[in-house]
Design a protein around this motif. Structure first.
Motif, PDB file in Angstrom:
ATOM      1  N   GLY A 262      18.171  20.525   5.905  1.00  0.00           N
ATOM      2  CA  GLY A 262      16.846  21.073   6.133  1.00  0.00           C
ATOM      3  C   GLY A 262      16.207  20.672   7.451  1.00  0.00           C
ATOM      4  O   GLY A 262      15.042  20.967   7.691  1.00  0.00           O
ATOM      5  N   LYS A 263      16.939  19.969   8.318  1.00  0.00           N
ATOM      6  CA  LYS A 263      16.371  19.508   9.583  1.00  0.00           C
ATOM      7  C   LYS A 263      17.193  20.023  10.747  1.00  0.00           C
ATOM      8  O   LYS A 263      18.414  20.127  10.673  1.00  0.00           O
ATOM      9  CB  LYS A 263      16.339  17.978   9.626  1.00  0.00           C
ATOM     10  CG  LYS A 263      15.432  17.360   8.601  1.00  0.00           C
ATOM     11  CD  LYS A 263      15.430  15.864   8.718  1.00  0.00           C
ATOM     12  CE  LYS A 263      14.532  15.264   7.639  1.00  0.00           C
ATOM     13  NZ  LYS A 263      14.525  13.808   7.695  1.00  0.00           N
ATOM     14  N   TYR A 264      16.498  20.332  11.854  1.00  0.00           N
ATOM     15  CA  TYR A 264      17.181  20.728  13.076  1.00  0.00           C
ATOM     16  C   TYR A 264      17.854  19.497  13.691  1.00  0.00           C
ATOM     17  O   TYR A 264      17.341  18.389  13.590  1.00  0.00           O
ATOM     18  CB  TYR A 264      16.195  21.305  14.097  1.00  0.00           C
ATOM     19  CG  TYR A 264      15.639  22.650  13.714  1.00  0.00           C
ATOM     20  CD1 TYR A 264      16.440  23.790  13.748  1.00  0.00           C
ATOM     21  CD2 TYR A 264      14.315  22.794  13.335  1.00  0.00           C
ATOM     22  CE1 TYR A 264      15.936  25.033  13.410  1.00  0.00           C
ATOM     23  CE2 TYR A 264      13.801  24.032  12.991  1.00  0.00           C
ATOM     24  CZ  TYR A 264      14.622  25.141  13.032  1.00  0.00           C
ATOM     25  OH  TYR A 264      14.114  26.372  12.692  1.00  0.00           O
ATOM     26  N   LEU A 265      18.984  19.730  14.342  1.00  0.00           N
ATOM     27  CA  LEU A 265      19.663  18.656  15.060  1.00  0.00           C
ATOM     28  C   LEU A 265      19.166  18.664  16.497  1.00  0.00           C
ATOM     29  O   LEU A 265      19.501  19.552  17.272  1.00  0.00           O
ATOM     30  CB  LEU A 265      21.179  18.858  15.011  1.00  0.00           C
ATOM     31  CG  LEU A 265      21.809  18.788  13.626  1.00  0.00           C
ATOM     32  CD1 LEU A 265      23.281  19.128  13.698  1.00  0.00           C
ATOM     33  CD2 LEU A 265      21.604  17.415  13.023  1.00  0.00           C
ATOM     34  N   LYS A 266      18.340  17.681  16.857  1.00  0.00           N
ATOM     35  CA  LYS A 266      17.788  17.639  18.202  1.00  0.00           C
ATOM     36  C   LYS A 266      18.452  16.530  19.024  1.00  0.00           C
ATOM     37  O   LYS A 266      18.994  15.571  18.459  1.00  0.00           O
ATOM     38  CB  LYS A 266      16.276  17.468  18.178  1.00  0.00           C
ATOM     39  CG  LYS A 266      15.771  16.276  17.408  1.00  0.00           C
ATOM     40  CD  LYS A 266      14.266  16.285  17.341  1.00  0.00           C
ATOM     41  CE  LYS A 266      13.779  15.125  16.489  1.00  0.00           C
ATOM     42  NZ  LYS A 266      12.340  15.086  16.396  1.00  0.00           N
ATOM     43  N   ASN A 267      18.397  16.684  20.332  1.00  0.00           N
ATOM     44  CA  ASN A 267      19.004  15.746  21.289  1.00  0.00           C
ATOM     45  C   ASN A 267      20.498  15.554  21.091  1.00  0.00           C
ATOM     46  O   ASN A 267      21.030  14.477  21.319  1.00  0.00           O
ATOM     47  CB  ASN A 267      18.289  14.387  21.255  1.00  0.00           C
ATOM     48  CG  ASN A 267      16.895  14.471  21.815  1.00  0.00           C
ATOM     49  OD1 ASN A 267      16.642  15.217  22.753  1.00  0.00           O
ATOM     50  ND2 ASN A 267      15.974  13.751  21.216  1.00  0.00           N
ATOM     51  N   LYS A 268      21.181  16.598  20.665  1.00  0.00           N
ATOM     52  CA  LYS A 268      22.645  16.567  20.512  1.00  0.00           C
ATOM     53  C   LYS A 268      23.265  17.299  21.698  1.00  0.00           C
ATOM     54  O   LYS A 268      22.779  18.342  22.119  1.00  0.00           O
ATOM     55  CB  LYS A 268      23.089  17.226  19.206  1.00  0.00           C
ATOM     56  CG  LYS A 268      22.466  16.619  17.971  1.00  0.00           C
ATOM     57  CD  LYS A 268      22.915  15.207  17.763  1.00  0.00           C
ATOM     58  CE  LYS A 268      22.290  14.630  16.506  1.00  0.00           C
ATOM     59  NZ  LYS A 268      22.497  13.210  16.396  1.00  0.00           N
ATOM     60  N   MET A 269      24.340  16.746  22.234  1.00  0.00           N
ATOM     61  CA  MET A 269      24.979  17.321  23.416  1.00  0.00           C
ATOM     62  C   MET A 269      25.909  18.465  23.029  1.00  0.00           C
ATOM     63  O   MET A 269      26.778  18.317  22.179  1.00  0.00           O
ATOM     64  CB  MET A 269      25.784  16.239  24.138  1.00  0.00           C
ATOM     65  CG  MET A 269      26.397  16.701  25.437  1.00  0.00           C
ATOM     66  SD  MET A 269      25.180  17.102  26.698  1.00  0.00           S
ATOM     67  CE  MET A 269      24.536  15.487  27.058  1.00  0.00           C
ATOM     68  N   ILE A 270      25.689  19.615  23.670  1.00  0.00           N
ATOM     69  CA  ILE A 270      26.573  20.772  23.514  1.00  0.00           C
ATOM     70  C   ILE A 270      27.232  21.010  24.868  1.00  0.00           C
ATOM     71  O   ILE A 270      26.566  21.013  25.904  1.00  0.00           O
ATOM     72  CB  ILE A 270      25.819  22.022  23.048  1.00  0.00           C
ATOM     73  CG1 ILE A 270      25.256  21.798  21.647  1.00  0.00           C
ATOM     74  CG2 ILE A 270      26.733  23.240  23.054  1.00  0.00           C
ATOM     75  CD1 ILE A 270      24.526  22.974  21.053  1.00  0.00           C
ATOM     76  N   VAL A 271      28.545  21.177  24.847  1.00  0.00           N
ATOM     77  CA  VAL A 271      29.309  21.406  26.067  1.00  0.00           C
ATOM     78  C   VAL A 271      29.657  22.889  26.142  1.00  0.00           C
ATOM     79  O   VAL A 271      30.268  23.434  25.232  1.00  0.00           O
ATOM     80  CB  VAL A 271      30.593  20.545  26.081  1.00  0.00           C
ATOM     81  CG1 VAL A 271      31.414  20.828  27.326  1.00  0.00           C
ATOM     82  CG2 VAL A 271      30.247  19.072  25.972  1.00  0.00           C
ATOM     83  N   PHE A 272      29.246  23.520  27.234  1.00  0.00           N
ATOM     84  CA  PHE A 272      29.536  24.928  27.483  1.00  0.00           C
ATOM     85  C   PHE A 272      30.669  25.010  28.500  1.00  0.00           C
ATOM     86  O   PHE A 272      30.750  24.188  29.405  1.00  0.00           O
ATOM     87  CB  PHE A 272      28.317  25.646  28.072  1.00  0.00           C
ATOM     88  CG  PHE A 272      27.148  25.759  27.143  1.00  0.00           C
ATOM     89  CD1 PHE A 272      26.971  26.894  26.374  1.00  0.00           C
ATOM     90  CD2 PHE A 272      26.205  24.750  27.051  1.00  0.00           C
ATOM     91  CE1 PHE A 272      25.886  27.028  25.526  1.00  0.00           C
ATOM     92  CE2 PHE A 272      25.117  24.863  26.204  1.00  0.00           C
ATOM     93  CZ  PHE A 272      24.958  26.002  25.442  1.00  0.00           C
ATOM     94  N   LYS A 273      31.505  26.020  28.364  1.00  0.00           N
ATOM     95  CA  LYS A 273      32.510  26.309  29.382  1.00  0.00           C
ATOM     96  C   LYS A 273      32.387  27.777  29.744  1.00  0.00           C
ATOM     97  O   LYS A 273      32.331  28.639  28.870  1.00  0.00           O
ATOM     98  CB  LYS A 273      33.924  26.005  28.879  1.00  0.00           C
ATOM     99  CG  LYS A 273      34.221  24.529  28.841  1.00  0.00           C
ATOM    100  CD  LYS A 273      35.682  24.258  28.675  1.00  0.00           C
ATOM    101  CE  LYS A 273      35.902  22.762  28.667  1.00  0.00           C
ATOM    102  NZ  LYS A 273      37.293  22.416  28.475  1.00  0.00           N
ATOM    103  N   PHE A 274      32.321  28.020  31.054  1.00  0.00           N
ATOM    104  CA  PHE A 274      32.230  29.380  31.559  1.00  0.00           C
ATOM    105  C   PHE A 274      33.103  29.469  32.794  1.00  0.00           C
ATOM    106  O   PHE A 274      32.919  28.729  33.746  1.00  0.00           O
ATOM    107  CB  PHE A 274      30.776  29.730  31.912  1.00  0.00           C
ATOM    108  CG  PHE A 274      30.596  31.117  32.438  1.00  0.00           C
ATOM    109  CD1 PHE A 274      30.484  32.184  31.564  1.00  0.00           C
ATOM    110  CD2 PHE A 274      30.560  31.369  33.808  1.00  0.00           C
ATOM    111  CE1 PHE A 274      30.321  33.469  32.037  1.00  0.00           C
ATOM    112  CE2 PHE A 274      30.398  32.656  34.289  1.00  0.00           C
ATOM    113  CZ  PHE A 274      30.279  33.707  33.400  1.00  0.00           C
ATOM    114  N   LYS A 275      34.091  30.350  32.736  1.00  0.00           N
ATOM    115  CA  LYS A 275      34.987  30.578  33.872  1.00  0.00           C
ATOM    116  C   LYS A 275      35.620  29.272  34.363  1.00  0.00           C
ATOM    117  O   LYS A 275      35.713  28.992  35.541  1.00  0.00           O
ATOM    118  CB  LYS A 275      34.212  31.275  34.994  1.00  0.00           C
ATOM    119  CG  LYS A 275      35.033  31.860  36.091  1.00  0.00           C
ATOM    120  CD  LYS A 275      35.731  33.115  35.684  1.00  0.00           C
ATOM    121  CE  LYS A 275      36.393  33.729  36.902  1.00  0.00           C
ATOM    122  NZ  LYS A 275      37.601  34.404  36.620  1.00  0.00           N
ATOM    123  N   GLY A 276      36.035  28.414  33.417  1.00  0.00           N
ATOM    124  CA  GLY A 276      36.736  27.182  33.761  1.00  0.00           C
ATOM    125  C   GLY A 276      35.853  26.015  34.147  1.00  0.00           C
ATOM    126  O   GLY A 276      36.341  24.907  34.342  1.00  0.00           O
TER     127      GLY A 276
END
Length: 174
Positions: free
Chosen positions: A110-124
């Motif tokens: 029931g709670k949002y996960l805040k301050n968590k690191m998400i890693v994006f990859k775009f075109k390498g």
């Protein structure tokens, strides 16, 4: 025991109660065979006759089968592990000023996960962003990167949290 649906890395538990020949729960320390995706484990009952399997980050996204075997009887169920990360579809334009990639994490308990690191990859290339108070992370791809793309080609992008990865592709437009 019942089937279970959880989010990846949700640290849930799958429990099954072992009933003896007399109709009462088995005592503590009885050996029970547990097959998880056809891989055998031996677990012991607790003081209430339950056998517990932890559903943690070792379970990949998808459907898993769990079978409990004891004294010639067996019970089968499914455990469905869902993606914790959702990645918004992007419209990639070569002539655009910038491209914003957006990913969000599902609510856990029931709670949002805040301050968590998400890693994006775009075109390498790798980009990192932390989630805000609503569990959303955004990164901007600069115009200098977009100019190098070829119109009509597909470009892949992805978002990863822990080991949960969501991949998408988009066609490059003018």
């Amino acid at each position: 025991n019942n089937g279970l649906t959880v989010y990846y890395a949700g640290n849930a538990e799958y429990k099954a109660r072992i009933i003896g020949d007399d109709g009462n729960p088995e005592s503590e320390g009885k050996n029970v065979a547990v097959l998880i995706d056809n891989k055998m484990q031996n677990l012991k009952t607790d003081k209430n006759g339950f056998v517990t399997v932890r559903i943690d980050s070792n379970f990949k996204v998808g459907t898993h089968s769990i079978e409990i075997r004891y004294n010639g009887a067996s019970a089968k169920n499914k455990v469905v592990v869902k993606h914790l990360v959702s990645l918004k579809s992007a419209s990639v334009k070569k002539s655009g000023k910038k491209l914003v990639l957006t990913a969000s994490l599902a609510k856990v308990n029931g709670k949002y996960l805040k301050n968590k690191m998400i890693v994006f990859k775009f075109k390498g290339k790798t980009y990192k962003a932390k989630t805000n108070s609503k569990g959303v992370a955004k990164v901007s791809i600069k115009k200098s990167v977009l100019k190098k793309l070829k119109v009509g080609k597909k470009v892949a992008y992805q978002a990863t949290y822990i080991k949960d990865t969501v991949k998408k592709t988009a066609k490059v437009k003018r």
